[in-house]
Design a protein around this motif. Structure first.
Motif, PDB file in Angstrom:
ATOM      1  N   SER A 354      -0.692  -1.270 -17.901  1.00  0.00           N
ATOM      2  CA  SER A 354       0.709  -1.642 -18.101  1.00  0.00           C
ATOM      3  C   SER A 354       1.226  -2.496 -16.949  1.00  0.00           C
ATOM      4  CB  SER A 354       1.570  -0.386 -18.233  1.00  0.00           C
ATOM      5  OG  SER A 354       1.210   0.357 -19.369  1.00  0.00           O
ATOM      6  N   ALA A 355       0.941  -2.073 -15.728  1.00  0.00           N
ATOM      7  CA  ALA A 355       1.413  -2.817 -14.557  1.00  0.00           C
ATOM      8  C   ALA A 355       0.811  -4.217 -14.521  1.00  0.00           C
ATOM      9  CB  ALA A 355       1.065  -2.046 -13.284  1.00  0.00           C
ATOM     10  N   SER A 356      -0.498  -4.323 -14.786  1.00  0.00           N
ATOM     11  CA  SER A 356      -1.145  -5.631 -14.733  1.00  0.00           C
ATOM     12  C   SER A 356      -0.661  -6.539 -15.868  1.00  0.00           C
ATOM     13  CB  SER A 356      -2.668  -5.470 -14.781  1.00  0.00           C
ATOM     14  OG  SER A 356      -3.073  -4.914 -16.010  1.00  0.00           O
ATOM     15  N   SER A 357      -0.378  -5.969 -17.038  1.00  0.00           N
ATOM     16  CA  SER A 357       0.114  -6.762 -18.168  1.00  0.00           C
ATOM     17  C   SER A 357       1.469  -7.387 -17.843  1.00  0.00           C
ATOM     18  CB  SER A 357       0.241  -5.882 -19.414  1.00  0.00           C
ATOM     19  OG  SER A 357      -0.990  -5.322 -19.783  1.00  0.00           O
ATOM     20  N   MET A 358       2.382  -6.587 -17.301  1.00  0.00           N
ATOM     21  CA  MET A 358       3.707  -7.111 -16.960  1.00  0.00           C
ATOM     22  C   MET A 358       3.628  -8.172 -15.879  1.00  0.00           C
ATOM     23  SD  MET A 358       6.293  -3.838 -17.149  1.00  0.00           S
ATOM     24  CE  MET A 358       5.331  -2.800 -16.039  1.00  0.00           C
ATOM     25  N   PHE A 359       2.768  -7.947 -14.876  1.00  0.00           N
ATOM     26  CA  PHE A 359       2.667  -8.932 -13.801  1.00  0.00           C
ATOM     27  C   PHE A 359       2.082 -10.241 -14.323  1.00  0.00           C
ATOM     28  CE2 PHE A 359       0.325 -11.185 -10.517  1.00  0.00           C
ATOM     29  CZ  PHE A 359       1.289 -11.311  -9.531  1.00  0.00           C
ATOM     30  N   ALA A 360       0.959 -10.168 -15.054  1.00  0.00           N
ATOM     31  CA  ALA A 360       0.284 -11.383 -15.498  1.00  0.00           C
ATOM     32  C   ALA A 360       1.159 -12.212 -16.426  1.00  0.00           C
ATOM     33  CB  ALA A 360      -1.028 -11.024 -16.201  1.00  0.00           C
ATOM     34  N   ARG A 361       1.879 -11.539 -17.328  1.00  0.00           N
ATOM     35  CA  ARG A 361       2.673 -12.281 -18.307  1.00  0.00           C
ATOM     36  C   ARG A 361       4.058 -12.632 -17.781  1.00  0.00           C
ATOM     37  NH1 ARG A 361       3.410 -13.900 -23.334  1.00  0.00           N
ATOM     38  NH2 ARG A 361       5.430 -13.613 -24.336  1.00  0.00           N
ATOM     39  N   ASN A 362       4.814 -11.627 -17.339  1.00  0.00           N
ATOM     40  CA  ASN A 362       6.225 -11.846 -17.035  1.00  0.00           C
ATOM     41  C   ASN A 362       6.486 -12.405 -15.644  1.00  0.00           C
ATOM     42  OD1 ASN A 362       6.177  -9.077 -18.894  1.00  0.00           O
ATOM     43  ND2 ASN A 362       7.672 -10.601 -19.545  1.00  0.00           N
ATOM     44  N   ILE A 363       5.591 -12.155 -14.721  1.00  0.00           N
ATOM     45  CA  ILE A 363       5.784 -12.688 -13.373  1.00  0.00           C
ATOM     46  C   ILE A 363       4.951 -13.950 -13.174  1.00  0.00           C
ATOM     47  CG2 ILE A 363       5.655 -12.198 -10.899  1.00  0.00           C
ATOM     48  CD1 ILE A 363       7.743 -10.548 -12.444  1.00  0.00           C
ATOM     49  N   TYR A 364       3.648 -13.864 -13.372  1.00  0.00           N
ATOM     50  CA  TYR A 364       2.776 -15.007 -13.090  1.00  0.00           C
ATOM     51  C   TYR A 364       2.974 -16.134 -14.112  1.00  0.00           C
ATOM     52  CZ  TYR A 364      -1.430 -17.677 -12.010  1.00  0.00           C
ATOM     53  OH  TYR A 364      -2.294 -18.685 -11.664  1.00  0.00           O
ATOM     54  N   GLN A 365       2.868 -15.795 -15.404  1.00  0.00           N
ATOM     55  CA  GLN A 365       2.901 -16.841 -16.425  1.00  0.00           C
ATOM     56  C   GLN A 365       4.305 -17.371 -16.682  1.00  0.00           C
ATOM     57  OE1 GLN A 365       1.768 -15.638 -20.373  1.00  0.00           O
ATOM     58  NE2 GLN A 365       1.307 -17.736 -21.033  1.00  0.00           N
ATOM     59  N   LEU A 366       5.228 -16.491 -17.036  1.00  0.00           N
ATOM     60  CA  LEU A 366       6.544 -16.945 -17.475  1.00  0.00           C
ATOM     61  C   LEU A 366       7.454 -17.354 -16.326  1.00  0.00           C
ATOM     62  CD1 LEU A 366       7.243 -14.459 -20.401  1.00  0.00           C
ATOM     63  CD2 LEU A 366       6.275 -16.761 -20.478  1.00  0.00           C
ATOM     64  N   SER A 367       7.192 -16.862 -15.114  1.00  0.00           N
ATOM     65  CA  SER A 367       8.055 -17.200 -13.989  1.00  0.00           C
ATOM     66  C   SER A 367       7.497 -18.329 -13.124  1.00  0.00           C
ATOM     67  CB  SER A 367       8.298 -15.959 -13.113  1.00  0.00           C
ATOM     68  OG  SER A 367       9.008 -14.969 -13.832  1.00  0.00           O
ATOM     69  N   PHE A 368       6.166 -18.382 -12.957  1.00  0.00           N
ATOM     70  CA  PHE A 368       5.598 -19.347 -12.015  1.00  0.00           C
ATOM     71  C   PHE A 368       4.655 -20.359 -12.657  1.00  0.00           C
ATOM     72  CE2 PHE A 368       6.462 -15.507  -9.418  1.00  0.00           C
ATOM     73  CZ  PHE A 368       7.400 -16.060  -8.556  1.00  0.00           C
ATOM     74  N   ASN A 371       2.522 -23.185 -17.712  1.00  0.00           N
ATOM     75  CA  ASN A 371       1.484 -23.989 -18.356  1.00  0.00           C
ATOM     76  C   ASN A 371       0.078 -23.449 -18.078  1.00  0.00           C
ATOM     77  OD1 ASN A 371       3.364 -25.865 -19.397  1.00  0.00           O
ATOM     78  ND2 ASN A 371       3.440 -26.921 -17.419  1.00  0.00           N
ATOM     79  N   ALA A 372      -0.002 -22.242 -17.568  1.00  0.00           N
ATOM     80  CA  ALA A 372      -1.309 -21.666 -17.250  1.00  0.00           C
ATOM     81  C   ALA A 372      -2.124 -21.476 -18.521  1.00  0.00           C
ATOM     82  CB  ALA A 372      -1.132 -20.333 -16.540  1.00  0.00           C
ATOM     83  N   SER A 373      -3.423 -21.712 -18.410  1.00  0.00           N
ATOM     84  CA  SER A 373      -4.304 -21.532 -19.563  1.00  0.00           C
ATOM     85  C   SER A 373      -4.487 -20.052 -19.850  1.00  0.00           C
ATOM     86  CB  SER A 373      -5.664 -22.181 -19.284  1.00  0.00           C
ATOM     87  OG  SER A 373      -6.337 -21.489 -18.247  1.00  0.00           O
ATOM     88  N   ASP A 374      -4.927 -19.793 -21.078  1.00  0.00           N
ATOM     89  CA  ASP A 374      -5.162 -18.406 -21.461  1.00  0.00           C
ATOM     90  C   ASP A 374      -6.260 -17.782 -20.612  1.00  0.00           C
ATOM     91  OD1 ASP A 374      -4.539 -16.287 -23.579  1.00  0.00           O
ATOM     92  OD2 ASP A 374      -6.708 -16.438 -23.737  1.00  0.00           O
ATOM     93  N   ARG A 375      -7.293 -18.549 -20.295  1.00  0.00           N
ATOM     94  CA  ARG A 375      -8.385 -18.053 -19.458  1.00  0.00           C
ATOM     95  C   ARG A 375      -7.869 -17.658 -18.072  1.00  0.00           C
ATOM     96  NH1 ARG A 375     -13.941 -18.443 -19.271  1.00  0.00           N
ATOM     97  NH2 ARG A 375     -14.875 -18.585 -17.203  1.00  0.00           N
ATOM     98  N   GLU A 376      -6.951 -18.463 -17.554  1.00  0.00           N
ATOM     99  CA  GLU A 376      -6.371 -18.166 -16.241  1.00  0.00           C
ATOM    100  C   GLU A 376      -5.596 -16.845 -16.272  1.00  0.00           C
ATOM    101  OE1 GLU A 376      -3.119 -20.167 -13.158  1.00  0.00           O
ATOM    102  OE2 GLU A 376      -4.063 -21.385 -14.720  1.00  0.00           O
ATOM    103  N   ILE A 377      -4.827 -16.633 -17.335  1.00  0.00           N
ATOM    104  CA  ILE A 377      -4.044 -15.392 -17.457  1.00  0.00           C
ATOM    105  C   ILE A 377      -4.966 -14.184 -17.565  1.00  0.00           C
ATOM    106  CG2 ILE A 377      -2.326 -14.164 -18.841  1.00  0.00           C
ATOM    107  CD1 ILE A 377      -1.306 -16.611 -17.291  1.00  0.00           C
ATOM    108  N   VAL A 378      -6.066 -14.345 -18.298  1.00  0.00           N
ATOM    109  CA  VAL A 378      -7.028 -13.242 -18.425  1.00  0.00           C
ATOM    110  C   VAL A 378      -7.582 -12.858 -17.053  1.00  0.00           C
ATOM    111  CG1 VAL A 378      -9.307 -12.612 -19.300  1.00  0.00           C
ATOM    112  CG2 VAL A 378      -7.658 -13.717 -20.823  1.00  0.00           C
ATOM    113  N   TRP A 379      -7.916 -13.844 -16.246  1.00  0.00           N
ATOM    114  CA  TRP A 379      -8.463 -13.546 -14.920  1.00  0.00           C
ATOM    115  C   TRP A 379      -7.406 -12.952 -13.995  1.00  0.00           C
ATOM    116  CZ3 TRP A 379     -13.091 -12.680 -13.305  1.00  0.00           C
ATOM    117  CH2 TRP A 379     -14.175 -13.186 -14.016  1.00  0.00           C
ATOM    118  N   VAL A 380      -6.174 -13.387 -14.134  1.00  0.00           N
ATOM    119  CA  VAL A 380      -5.096 -12.774 -13.345  1.00  0.00           C
ATOM    120  C   VAL A 380      -4.954 -11.305 -13.721  1.00  0.00           C
ATOM    121  CG1 VAL A 380      -2.590 -12.739 -12.978  1.00  0.00           C
ATOM    122  CG2 VAL A 380      -3.830 -14.911 -12.937  1.00  0.00           C
TER     123      VAL A 380
END
Length: 578
Positions: A354-368, A371-380
């Motif tokens: 749960s913690a990693s899902s919120m960080f990867a999507r809502n902080i890393y992807q949607l905030s910063f 345009n990150a690729s899906d592969r990048e989000i998976v690795w995050v």
């Protein structure tokens, strides 16, 4: 206490079996998710989790180490008893309310995490602020149950606590890292079965021990200690209600819950899963209640445990493994230990994911990195699963008051996130200014109420407070619920006040620095096609749900961009026109 090689072998076999199931689930579903959607498949399992697996995984998320051990402890502790074992009923009601009011709107709109609607309406900054208490709750919860598991294993098989914590954390982190929600869900099925079977096998042996008095007698009569049914003192009624509301309402806004809701194949399934899990929570609490009652009915000086009893030795929180160790045959106690370790891992893996899902999507992807690729989000996600798992393990090993930190963070989930969730889903017209004000008011009122577990003295002394043995004042007044209600109404009042001041011209548009009221195109709102993809939404699921902001109301609010992502769908536009 002697080292038990048989117990160690039993735990190793169980852990290897869980790891094997997790890896199998990851391999079985490795190609799930269309091209570019692998990260979403990891977070919400491709939205095809069925009733059976979904019901098991949602139940197992709540039926964790804290749930099992805490229920047994509450029933055992003299002066409290079953009357104060609030978790089974509280969490069951929480799941039922979540199914009735929250599951359908969240699933129908195709969100991926619990924080999506906040970022959609209030912007990425507010989403980041709400991530803090959500992350704290998940991380401290995982740390607390890892700590409890280490102590439990050390009681029964007498190995080093730190080693048991590290190995347990590694296993849970490893299969979560490999398979995401699929691995968590399938291992939850195995773990829930082990919990149910392991505890129910232990109960008859514990109840039939010669040192145990009939629990029917000790329920209402003072034999070895006060009756285990317990009672609620008139002075403690408000404290009881405050804690009960915290469990019931504060148990809703957790990513671990909404991850299962959003992974359901339909909105209706999401509701049914919640109701099934509510029933499962009650059923799974029964053996823990009986074990607590057995602990309260035992003449401990007639067992190998000796004198004084666990309460006097301040080991009441370990009553469940103590009963397994001293009142059950050795092989039964090892089987019960497997059940407890299953309970812990079934909650720990969910919190880490749960913690990693919120960080990867809502902080890393949607905030910063929009345009990150899906592969990048998976690795995050994979990196943060490992980091959060390691952090929870470190806290379990090093922090002296993990449970105190978890109590405080779970309070913040109730006081801050729950009223915000109510506003974002059901209250028309709230905005970022109100959300920030409600957040701050709730936070200040909670902190100033004190926290005995952290030896934090209150700054506000509510009526009925009294000092404990450490001279830390305990609040009898339901100040947590007061803080939650204050946060809720502050959000509404400040939102409408800000709207009135800007739209009436009292405040110039340039002061709307958050672009929350008068700005037609706000940089604060991310691309709605990124937040909620139209192909995630099944229109026949949206039909029964009455949107809070219809087309006739959208012109009333100048920040209507937060809602017109639904209108962008051509199919929906045709439906509206018809």
């Amino acid at each position: 206490m002697a080292f038990h090689a048989e117990g160690l072998v039993a735990i190793v076999v169980f852990y290897l079996a869980i790891l094997a199931v997790g890896i199998w689930a990851a391999w079985k579903t490795k190609n799930t998710g269309s091209e570019g959607d692998r990260s979403e498949a990891i977070i919400v399992g491709g939205r095809d989790i069925g009733l059976l697996v979904g019901g098991f995984t949602m139940t197992a998320t709540w039926v964790g180490g804290g749930y099992i051990n805490g229920t047994a402890e509450a029933v055992y502790v003299p002066g409290y008893g079953l009357a104060w074992a609030q978790a089974p009923i509280g969490y069951a009601l929480s799941l039922a309310l979540g199914g009735l009011f929250f599951a359908k709107p969240m699933r129908s709109k195709g969100y991926v995490t619990m924080l999506d609607p906040f970022q959609q309406l209030y912007g990425k900054r507010m989403g980041g602020l709400l991530f803090i208490p959500a992350l704290m709750g998940e991380m401290f919860w995982a740390a607390a149950i890892f700590s409890a598991l280490g102590a439990t294993i050390s009681v029964i098989i007498d190995i080093n606590v730190n080693i048991s914590v590290i190995i347990s954390a590694l296993i849970a982190t490893m299969y979560t890292l490999v398979g995401g929600l699929y691995s968590v869900a399938y291992t939850d099925v195995v773990q829930l079965f082990c919990i149910f079977l392991g505890l129910w096998i232990s109960v008859p042996f514990a109840m039939s021990h010669p040192a145990v008095t009939d629990i029917g007698i000790t329920a209402v009569h003072h034999v070895h200690q006060a009756p285990w049914l317990g009672s609620i003192n008139s002075l403690d009624i408000y404290t009881w209600l405050d804690n009960f509301l915290l469990l019931t309402l504060g148990g809703i806004p957790w990513q671990a819950y909404f991850q299962r809701v959003l992974s359901s194949s339909s909105a209706t399934y999401a509701q049914v899963l919640s109701f099934l899990a509510a029933f499962g929570c009650i059923v799974m609490a029964l053996p823990a209640v009986l074990i607590g009652a057995v602990g309260a009915s035992t003449a401990w000086n007639e067992t190998e445990y000796g004198f004084p009893d666990p309460m006097t030795k301040k080991e009441a929180d370990m009553i469940l493994p103590i009963v397994l160790q001293y009142l059950c045959p050795v092989y039964i106690s090892f089987f019960g230990l497997g059940a407890v370790s299953a309970a812990v891992m079934s909650s720990a893996d969910s919190s880490i994911l749960s913690a990693s899902s919120m960080f990867a999507r809502n902080i890393y992807q949607l905030s910063f990195r929009q345009n990150a690729s899906d592969r990048e989000i998976v690795w995050v996600m994979r990196i943060t699963v490992f980091l959060f798992g390691a952090s929870a393990t470190a806290m379990a090993l090093l922090a002296s008051s993990v449970y105190g930190l978890w109590y405080l963070s779970s309070d913040l989930v109730y006081i801050i996130i729950f009223p915000q969730l109510l506003c974002v889903l059901f209250i028309k017209g709230t905005n970022t200014y109100g959300a920030i004000a409600g957040y701050l008011f709730g936070l200040v009122l909670r902190i100033t109420g004190g926290e005995p577990y952290l030896y934090l003295q209150p700054l506000i002394y509510y009526p009925g407070c009294y000092p404990d043995e450490n001279n830390i004042y305990i609040q009898r007044f339901p100040f947590k619920t007061l803080a939650m209600l204050t946060s809720f109404f502050t959000n509404i009042i400040v939102s409408y006040l800000a709207k009135y001041l800007f739209e009436s011209g009292t405040l110039p548009p340039k002061l709307d620095f958050l672009d929350a009221v008068v700005a037609r195109y706000s940089r604060e709102h991310m691309d709605k096609a990124t937040l909620v993809k139209s192909d995630n939404i099944v229109l026949n699921e949206l039909a029964p749900v009455n949107p809070r902001h219809s087309l006739t109301l959208s012109s009333t609010f100048t920040n209507k961009e937060a809602f017109n992502y639904v209108d962008s769908s051509p199919e929906l536009s045709n439906t509206e026109d018809n």
